[in-house]
Write a protein that holds these residues in place. Sequence first.
Motif, mmCIF file in Angstrom:
data_model
loop_
_atom_site.group_PDB
_atom_site.id
_atom_site.type_symbol
_atom_site.label_atom_id
_atom_site.label_comp_id
_atom_site.label_asym_id
_atom_site.label_seq_id
_atom_site.Cartn_x
_atom_site.Cartn_y
_atom_site.Cartn_z
ATOM 1 N N THR A 67 0.246 -1.787 -0.314
ATOM 2 C CA THR A 67 0.053 -0.208 -0.140
ATOM 3 C C THR A 67 0.364 0.818 -0.185
ATOM 4 N N LEU A 68 0.261 2.130 -1.422
ATOM 5 C CA LEU A 68 2.081 2.758 -1.329
ATOM 6 C C LEU A 68 0.499 4.211 -0.657
ATOM 7 N N GLY A 69 0.917 4.675 0.410
ATOM 8 C CA GLY A 69 -0.339 6.184 1.323
ATOM 9 C C GLY A 69 0.289 7.831 0.331
ATOM 10 N N GLU A 70 1.111 7.689 0.034
ATOM 11 C CA GLU A 70 1.657 8.590 -1.147
ATOM 12 C C GLU A 70 2.476 8.853 -1.648
ATOM 13 N N ASP A 71 2.595 9.224 -2.718
ATOM 14 C CA ASP A 71 3.605 9.138 -4.425
ATOM 15 C C ASP A 71 4.387 8.758 -3.421
ATOM 16 N N VAL A 72 5.335 8.175 -4.568
ATOM 17 C CA VAL A 72 6.824 7.442 -4.197
ATOM 18 C C VAL A 72 7.552 7.787 -5.594
ATOM 19 N N SER A 73 8.856 8.121 -5.284
ATOM 20 C CA SER A 73 9.699 7.689 -6.832
ATOM 21 C C SER A 73 10.567 7.087 -6.902
ATOM 22 N N GLY A 95 0.800 7.717 -5.308
ATOM 23 C CA GLY A 95 1.466 7.077 -7.379
ATOM 24 C C GLY A 95 2.835 6.876 -6.925
ATOM 25 N N LEU A 96 3.450 5.638 -8.195
ATOM 26 C CA LEU A 96 4.501 5.595 -8.494
ATOM 27 C C LEU A 96 4.912 6.385 -10.137
ATOM 28 N N THR A 97 6.039 7.083 -9.415
ATOM 29 C CA THR A 97 6.862 7.285 -10.247
ATOM 30 C C THR A 97 8.357 6.593 -10.880
ATOM 31 N N VAL A 98 8.446 6.103 -11.447
ATOM 32 C CA VAL A 98 9.574 5.327 -12.085
ATOM 33 C C VAL A 98 10.555 6.543 -13.064
ATOM 34 N N THR A 99 11.450 6.563 -12.630
ATOM 35 C CA THR A 99 12.734 7.763 -13.217
ATOM 36 C C THR A 99 13.718 7.083 -13.794
ATOM 37 N N ALA A 100 13.395 5.326 -14.376
ATOM 38 C CA ALA A 100 14.233 4.824 -15.502
ATOM 39 C C ALA A 100 16.145 4.714 -14.484
ATOM 40 N N GLU A 101 16.564 4.745 -13.612
ATOM 41 C CA GLU A 101 18.099 5.412 -13.579
ATOM 42 C C GLU A 101 18.093 3.381 -12.392
ATOM 43 N N ILE A 121 0.212 -10.054 -11.467
ATOM 44 C CA ILE A 121 0.756 -8.570 -10.522
ATOM 45 C C ILE A 121 0.024 -7.269 -11.301
ATOM 46 N N THR A 122 -0.752 -6.628 -10.248
ATOM 47 C CA THR A 122 -1.325 -5.650 -10.844
ATOM 48 C C THR A 122 -1.212 -4.094 -9.761
ATOM 49 N N MET A 123 -0.840 -3.344 -11.032
ATOM 50 C CA MET A 123 -0.531 -1.843 -10.404
ATOM 51 C C MET A 123 -1.726 -0.855 -10.189
ATOM 52 N N ASP A 124 -2.701 -1.075 -8.784
ATOM 53 C CA ASP A 124 -3.753 -0.412 -8.320
ATOM 54 C C ASP A 124 -3.855 1.697 -8.418
ATOM 55 N N VAL A 125 -2.284 1.844 -8.656
ATOM 56 C CA VAL A 125 -1.791 3.118 -8.282
ATOM 57 C C VAL A 125 -1.344 3.715 -9.834
ATOM 58 N N PRO A 126 -1.543 4.950 -9.707
ATOM 59 C CA PRO A 126 -0.760 5.683 -11.068
ATOM 60 C C PRO A 126 0.486 5.517 -11.276
#
Length: 261
Positions: A67-73, A95-101, A121-126
């Motif tokens: 569970t992601l309670g807030e946006d993470v990167s 939500g999840l941000t992936v910066t490709a590092e 595998i399910t992404m139920d977050v943006p």
Amino acid sequence: MLARKALAVVGVFTAASISAVAGTCTWTGLGDGTSWSQLANWDSEALPADGDSVVIANKSGKPLTVTLGEDVSVGAIKISGATTADTVTLTGAGGLTVTAEGGWSFDGALCPFYVLGPCSITMDVPLTIPVGVNLQIGRGGESASQPPLTFDKAIRGAGGLTYHIGWQSCIVLNAENSYEGGTTIAGGGKTYDVDVNAASPFGQNKTVNMAGGSIDNYAGGTFDYNLVLSSSGKATLRFRKNTTLTGTITGDDARTGLLVF
């Protein structure tokens, strides 16, 4: 003398901040077993930082929900399950941000977003793709049919993405996506599907490059994307509901062909 001491202190904090954003954080679930934000759920008892690689491997024999309670990167993320029962779902208000590092090698590419294993595998977050990033998403597959990687929430941001889909694997797009950087479906002549259940599955850029595989459109309505075919593999576009195809179909090899039905 005081100024030199102050400068030394600044140097210590700078070095610490550099070392903190280049690591790998592995999920243990030894805290509450579900909260991304709880330190005890990570091997280093430190939360993943911007630029870190994250590994979530479910071997429990039962579903795992993170569970992601807030946006993470993060820089990169790998999600896996050992058996069909070891499903993984990312959910929550964040939500999840992936910066490709960073990333993991798959299908001849470095995939900063990589999932594998005989489980869904399910992404139920943006998912957010930053500007300047062409996010490589890998869904590892083997000789047997693989359960899907499902995106239930929007993929957004200024970047683009490329799907690398393994043998007999599937990616499911259920949301109206708004990312801007275009889409490539890679993988040559392998047997794989991208299942579409929304009117804008491939974002705002209307060009979709296809190197084989199939798009199965379950949404109906209007499909207004322009397909660019590669000579490296056959491609299929299936309409599961009544659909109006308004985009163009072009390619660099007339022999490639596109099966439409």
